[in-house]
Design a protein around this motif. Structure first.
Motif, PDB file in Angstrom:
ATOM      1  N   PHE A  26       0.859  -1.176   0.000  1.00 47.93           N
ATOM      2  CA  PHE A  26       0.000   0.000   0.000  1.00 47.93           C
ATOM      3  C   PHE A  26       0.901   1.234   0.000  1.00 47.93           C
ATOM      4  O   PHE A  26       1.300   1.705   1.060  1.00 47.93           O
ATOM      5  N   SER A  72      -9.437  -1.842  -6.188  1.00 51.78           N
ATOM      6  CA  SER A  72     -10.334  -0.857  -5.586  1.00 51.78           C
ATOM      7  C   SER A  72      -9.903   0.591  -5.816  1.00 51.78           C
ATOM      8  O   SER A  72     -10.690   1.499  -5.577  1.00 51.78           O
ATOM      9  N   TRP A  73      -8.677   0.839  -6.239  1.00 49.30           N
ATOM     10  CA  TRP A  73      -8.280   2.206  -6.606  1.00 49.30           C
ATOM     11  C   TRP A  73      -7.117   2.097  -7.584  1.00 49.30           C
ATOM     12  O   TRP A  73      -6.029   1.700  -7.186  1.00 49.30           O
ATOM     13  N   GLY A  74      -7.357   2.435  -8.835  1.00 49.84           N
ATOM     14  CA  GLY A  74      -6.324   2.269  -9.855  1.00 49.84           C
ATOM     15  C   GLY A  74      -5.845   3.605 -10.373  1.00 49.84           C
ATOM     16  O   GLY A  74      -6.447   4.170 -11.280  1.00 49.84           O
ATOM     17  N   GLY A  75      -4.778   4.122  -9.797  1.00 52.98           N
ATOM     18  CA  GLY A  75      -4.258   5.403 -10.259  1.00 52.98           C
ATOM     19  C   GLY A  75      -2.789   5.526  -9.931  1.00 52.98           C
ATOM     20  O   GLY A  75      -2.199   4.648  -9.306  1.00 52.98           O
ATOM     21  N   GLU A 101     -14.329  -4.664  -9.897  1.00 50.62           N
ATOM     22  CA  GLU A 101     -14.014  -3.490  -9.094  1.00 50.62           C
ATOM     23  C   GLU A 101     -14.702  -3.516  -7.736  1.00 50.62           C
ATOM     24  O   GLU A 101     -15.882  -3.836  -7.629  1.00 50.62           O
ATOM     25  N   HIS A 102     -13.929  -3.150  -6.720  1.00 53.01           N
ATOM     26  CA  HIS A 102     -14.429  -3.105  -5.346  1.00 53.01           C
ATOM     27  C   HIS A 102     -14.093  -1.757  -4.721  1.00 53.01           C
ATOM     28  O   HIS A 102     -13.567  -0.871  -5.382  1.00 53.01           O
ATOM     29  N   HIS A 104     -12.002  -0.166  -1.113  1.00 56.15           N
ATOM     30  CA  HIS A 104     -10.906  -0.629  -0.250  1.00 56.15           C
ATOM     31  C   HIS A 104     -11.393  -1.522   0.889  1.00 56.15           C
ATOM     32  O   HIS A 104     -10.791  -2.553   1.184  1.00 56.15           O
ATOM     33  N   THR A 129     -24.552   2.196  -3.560  1.00 55.40           N
ATOM     34  CA  THR A 129     -23.608   2.666  -4.572  1.00 55.40           C
ATOM     35  C   THR A 129     -23.765   1.890  -5.880  1.00 55.40           C
ATOM     36  O   THR A 129     -24.291   0.775  -5.907  1.00 55.40           O
ATOM     37  N   VAL A 179       4.102   1.342   7.000  1.00 52.76           N
ATOM     38  CA  VAL A 179       2.788   1.067   6.418  1.00 52.76           C
ATOM     39  C   VAL A 179       2.822  -0.387   5.916  1.00 52.76           C
ATOM     40  O   VAL A 179       3.496  -0.685   4.936  1.00 52.76           O
TER      41      VAL A 179
ATOM     42  N   GLU B  52      -5.728   6.732   4.838  1.00 51.09           N
ATOM     43  CA  GLU B  52      -6.206   5.349   4.726  1.00 51.09           C
ATOM     44  C   GLU B  52      -5.075   4.321   4.657  1.00 51.09           C
ATOM     45  O   GLU B  52      -5.325   3.130   4.754  1.00 51.09           O
ATOM     46  N   SER B  53      -3.844   4.778   4.512  1.00 48.34           N
ATOM     47  CA  SER B  53      -2.705   3.863   4.547  1.00 48.34           C
ATOM     48  C   SER B  53      -2.525   3.242   5.929  1.00 48.34           C
ATOM     49  O   SER B  53      -1.654   2.388   6.095  1.00 48.34           O
ATOM     50  N   THR B 114     -15.352   7.365 -10.415  1.00 52.77           N
ATOM     51  CA  THR B 114     -15.150   6.062 -11.072  1.00 52.77           C
ATOM     52  C   THR B 114     -15.009   6.175 -12.597  1.00 52.77           C
ATOM     53  O   THR B 114     -13.961   5.822 -13.144  1.00 52.77           O
ATOM     54  N   PRO B 128      -9.686   6.664 -11.140  1.00 57.72           N
ATOM     55  CA  PRO B 128      -9.132   5.608 -10.275  1.00 57.72           C
ATOM     56  C   PRO B 128     -10.156   4.719  -9.571  1.00 57.72           C
ATOM     57  O   PRO B 128      -9.886   3.566  -9.295  1.00 57.72           O
ATOM     58  N   GLY B 129     -11.337   5.243  -9.246  1.00 60.69           N
ATOM     59  CA  GLY B 129     -12.323   4.402  -8.570  1.00 60.69           C
ATOM     60  C   GLY B 129     -12.533   4.824  -7.124  1.00 60.69           C
ATOM     61  O   GLY B 129     -12.099   5.893  -6.691  1.00 60.69           O
ATOM     62  N   ALA B 130     -13.190   3.935  -6.370  1.00 66.03           N
ATOM     63  CA  ALA B 130     -13.690   4.299  -5.045  1.00 66.03           C
ATOM     64  C   ALA B 130     -12.582   4.468  -4.008  1.00 66.03           C
ATOM     65  O   ALA B 130     -12.614   5.385  -3.203  1.00 66.03           O
ATOM     66  N   GLY B 131     -11.592   3.585  -4.011  1.00 67.11           N
ATOM     67  CA  GLY B 131     -10.639   3.585  -2.908  1.00 67.11           C
ATOM     68  C   GLY B 131     -11.394   3.490  -1.599  1.00 67.11           C
ATOM     69  O   GLY B 131     -12.323   2.686  -1.464  1.00 67.11           O
ATOM     70  N   GLY B 132     -11.046   4.361  -0.657  1.00 63.30           N
ATOM     71  CA  GLY B 132     -11.740   4.334   0.632  1.00 63.30           C
ATOM     72  C   GLY B 132     -12.979   5.214   0.675  1.00 63.30           C
ATOM     73  O   GLY B 132     -13.681   5.237   1.685  1.00 63.30           O
ATOM     74  N   GLN B 134     -16.090   5.434  -0.484  1.00 63.45           N
ATOM     75  CA  GLN B 134     -17.492   5.122  -0.204  1.00 63.45           C
ATOM     76  C   GLN B 134     -17.741   4.772   1.249  1.00 63.45           C
ATOM     77  O   GLN B 134     -18.782   5.133   1.796  1.00 63.45           O
ATOM     78  N   GLU B 135     -16.765   4.147   1.913  1.00 61.20           N
ATOM     79  CA  GLU B 135     -16.971   3.875   3.337  1.00 61.20           C
ATOM     80  C   GLU B 135     -16.682   5.110   4.193  1.00 61.20           C
ATOM     81  O   GLU B 135     -17.261   5.261   5.268  1.00 61.20           O
ATOM     82  N   THR B 162     -20.353   6.737  -6.984  1.00 60.38           N
ATOM     83  CA  THR B 162     -19.294   6.018  -6.271  1.00 60.38           C
ATOM     84  C   THR B 162     -19.563   6.036  -4.762  1.00 60.38           C
ATOM     85  O   THR B 162     -19.497   4.999  -4.110  1.00 60.38           O
ATOM     86  N   SER B 163     -19.824   7.227  -4.230  1.00 59.97           N
ATOM     87  CA  SER B 163     -19.964   7.384  -2.782  1.00 59.97           C
ATOM     88  C   SER B 163     -21.221   8.182  -2.493  1.00 59.97           C
ATOM     89  O   SER B 163     -21.471   9.211  -3.118  1.00 59.97           O
TER      90      SER B 163
END
Lengths: 286, 259
Positions: A26, A72-75, A101-102, A104, A129, A179, B52-53, B114, B128-132, B134-135, B162-163
Motif C-alpha cells: 500500500f 479498488s483504486w487504480g491510479g 471493481e471493489h 478498499h 452505490t 505502512v 487510509e494507509s 469512477t 481511479p475508482g472508489a478507494g476508501g 465510499q466507506e 461512487t460514494s
C-alpha cells in the motif's frame, strides 16, 4: 516452507500462466523488482489482484501479461491516471481487460477472509452505490442477530502472493514495518508466496508484536536491494515521487511506453541492471 | 491594501476553516489533504489526521504525494494494517469527520470518482475508482467535500454513483441506515454549499469575495438552490495565505528534489 532463492527462479517456479496473482503493497514496499521479472518472463493470462494497482500494474498490463484485474483504486497516487490501465479498459490495448471493481474496505475484507479460510468477508459497505450494479460478486445478507443488511464479498485466494519487506533471516522469517498494508493477509490467503527483501541478516532483532511472517508460512525469499523502487522501504530509502511523476510522460503513449520497457526492463537481465540502465539517463524517460 | 490570492487558495482556506480542532479526520489525497494540513498549521493544531494507509495522527511537514508517504508513518501516533484501518477505526465509528474530493457531484452531494462518459464497461474516461471514499462517506460522523466548481463537475445526473451523499434527497439516506450523517458542506473555488435540512438539496449559502451568485448558478449543471441570504466568505488572512504558500512551496521542493 521458506527457501532462499534468486528472484528469477522464484518467479519461474511460483508464477504460472493463468494464475491469480496478488502483488501487494500500500504505497510502501511495493514489489517492483518481482513485477519486472514477471514482465521479463512474459507470463500471460494473469488475473492480478491489488487494492491500489499503480505503476507496476501499469507495466504488467501494457506488456500484455494481464487478462483480468481485481482492484479498488487504480491510479498513479498524487499524479493522475494509469495510462496503460486506461488504454486497456478504454481501447483494448494491448489486450481487452476484464475488470472486477471493489472498494478498499471490501478488498481488505476479502483478503482477511482468505487468510481466515472463510468463504466470504463481511462489512458495512457498498450500500446504495453503483458498484453493486456492475459487480455481481458483491452480495448483501441480513445479520442473523439484528437483521441489519450487510455486504458480503468472496474471499481472495490468490495462487501466488508477492510482497517486498525490509528483512529476512537465513531461515526465511520475514520482518516488515511502517505502512504494512494488507501484505500479511495476502500471504496467508495465498497458495504460494514470494517475498523479496532489502537484506537477509543473521538475526531479525524483531521486537515482540512486530509484523513477522514465520518461515513456515512463506515460500520463496529473495534478497533484492532497492527492490521496491520507486516506492519506498522505510528505514532504507524514500519514495521517489519524481519517478512517479515521470511515469506519467513515459506511459502516456504506447510507443514511449514500449520503448522504455524494451530498454529498461526487457533489455536488462535483473533489477540491478535495471537500476544501472536508469542511472545512465538519470530518470529514464523518452 | 487588499491581499492578492487565487480562487484555489480561497477554496483551500475556506475548506480548512471547516475543520474543528481536535477532531479525528479521515483525509483524502489532493485538495482535502492540503486543507487538512493548513488547518493543522493554523487554527486547529490538534486535528488528528488519519490517512487510509493506516497512519493515525500523522503530522507531515510537507503535503504527501501519496496517502502512504514515509513521512506519514514516521510522524504518526500509530500505524495499523489496512484491514484494521477499515474495520476497527472507520467502520468502528471512531472517525468524526471525513474529507473527500470528487470528479463529479450532484445536487444531493452524491459523488463520482469512477468513470466519466460512455458506459461503465467502455467509459470515455476511466478514473481511479472508489478507494476508501465510499466507506468514508458512509461511516464518518460527517463529511466535507471539496472540488472546483464548473458544469462538468456539478452535474444533474452522475455518470456513476461512487460514494453516497443524500442519494435521492429527503430521508433516503436515513432509510439506508448508514452510520454517518452525510456531507455537511461542499467547498468550491466559488463558494460554499450546504444541504437543506429537510430536502437535503445543496444550497448556495456563501460566495467567495468577488464572486456573484449568478456566476455560481451559471457554473452549476442543475437549477441551483440559493439561500435567501447569501454570505460572503471572509477573505483569507495574511497568516492563512502565508502558511498555505509556505506549505505548497515546501511540498514542491520536496517532491521535485528526489532523484
Amino acid at each position: 516452507m521458506a527457501h532462499i532463492t534468486q528472484l528469477s527462479d522464484a518467479i519461474r517456479d511460483a508464477v504460472r500462466d493463468g494464475d491469480i496473482v496478488a502483488l501487494e503493497g500500500f504505497t510502501h514496499l511495493i514489489p517492483y523488482a518481482a513485477g519486472h521479472e514477471i514482465v521479463r518472463q512474459a507470463k500471460r493470462d494473469l488475473t492480478v489482484i491489488r487494492m491500489t494497482p499503480d505503476v507496476i500494474y501499469d507495466m504488467l498490463i501494457g506488456s500484455g501479461c494481464v487478462k483480468k484485474i481485481v482492484f479498488s483504486w487504480g491510479g498513479n497516487p498524487g499524479v493522475g491516471s494509469l495510462h496503460r490501465l486506461r488504454d486497456a479498459v478504454e481501447k483494448d490495448w494491448p489486450l481487452p481487460i476484464e475488470v472486477e471493481e471493489h472498494a478498499h474496505a471490501g478488498m481488505a475484507a476479502m483478503y482477511a477472509a482468505g487468510a481466515a479460510n472463510l468463504p466470504f468477508g463481511l462489512l458495512r459497505g457498498y450500500i446504495g452505490t453503483d458498484l453493486t450494479k456492475h459487480n455481481g460478486r458483491i452480495k448483501f445478507i441480513d445479520c442473523p442477530f439484528t437483521g441489519e443488511k450487510l455486504a458480503a464479498v468472496p474471499a481472495h485466494r490468490p495462487d501466488v502472493t508477492v510482497i517486498h519487506a525490509q528483512k529476512a533471516d537465513r531461515k526465511g522469517n520475514v520482518l516488515m514495518w511502517g505502512v504494512v498494508g494488507v501484505q500479511k493477509e495476502a500471504v496467508l490467503a495465498a497458495k504460494r508466496s514470494i517475498v523479496t527483501v532489502e537484506e537477509i541478516v543473521d538475526d531479525l532483532q524483531a521486537p515482540p508484536n512486530a509484523v513477522v511472517l514465520p518461515y513456515w508460512v512463506v515460500g520463496h525469499v529473495c534478497e533484492v536491494k532497492g527492490g521496491a523502487f520507486p516506492s519506498y522501504a522505510q528505514g532504507y530509502y524514500a519514495r521517489n515521487n519524481a519517478f512517479y511523476k515521470k511515469w506519467d510522460d513515459i506511459s502516456k503513449d504506447r510507443e514511449s511506453f514500449t520503448s522504455w520497457m524494451d530498454k529498461h526492463i526487457k533489455g536488462t537481465k535483473d533489477f540491478a541492471e535495471f537500476k544501472l540502465s536508469l542511472a545512465g539517463q538519470t530518470l529514464g524517460g523518452k | 491594501m487588499a491581499l492578492q490570492y487565487t480562487s484555489d487558495e480561497m477554496m483551500t482556506i475556506a475548506a480548512a476553516r471547516k475543520i474543528r480542532n481536535g477532531a479525528p479526520l479521515f483525509v483524502g489525497i489532493g485538495l482535502p489533504s492540503a486543507a487538512a494540513n493548513l488547518a493543522r498549521q493554523t487554527h486547529a493544531p490538534d486535528t488528528i489526521l488519519i490517512y487510509e494507509s493506516g497512519t493515525i495522527g500523522a503530522k507531515p511537514t510537507v503535503l504527501p504525494l501519496s496517502i502512504g508517504d514515509g513521512e506519514l508513518s514516521e510522524t504518526a501516533d500509530a500505524v495499523v494494517s489496512i484491514p484494521e484501518m477499515f474495520s476497527y477505526w472507520l467502520q468502528g465509528g471512531r472517525i468524526a469527520l471525513g474529507f473527500l474530493g470528487a470528479a463529479q457531484i450532484d445536487k444531493y452531494a452524491n459523488i463520482n470518482s469512477t468513470v466519466i462518459g460512455g458506459t461503465y464497461q467502455r467509459p470515455k474516461v476511466r478514473l481511479p475508482g472508489a478507494g476508501g471514499a465510499q466507506e468514508i462517506a458512509a461511516s464518518c460522523g460527517e463529511v466535507l467535500i471539496t472540488l472546483r466548481h464548473n458544469k462538468r463537475a456539478f452535474v444533474e445526473t452522475l455518470d456513476f454513483l461512487t460514494s453516497g451523499g443524500y442519494f435521492e434527497g429527503g430521508d433516503s439516506r436515513a432509510k439506508l441506515n448508514l452510520p454517518g450523517k452525510g456531507p455537511t458542506a461542499v467547498i468550491t473555488d466559488l463558494g460554499i454549499l450546504t444541504p437543506d435540512p429537510v430536502t437535503k438539496e445543496l444550497t448556495l449559502t456563501s460566495v467567495h469575495p468577488g464572486v456573484t451568485v449568478e456566476q455560481v448558478v451559471a457554473e452549476t449543471g442543475w437549477p441551483l438552490k440559493v439561500a435567501p441570504h447569501v454570505d460572503t466568505t471572509p477573505e483569507p488572512t495574511e497568516k492563512e495565505l502565508a502558511v498555505l504558500r509556505d506549505l505548497n512551496e515546501r511540498t514542491a521542493r520536496a517532491h521535485a528534489g528526489q532523484q
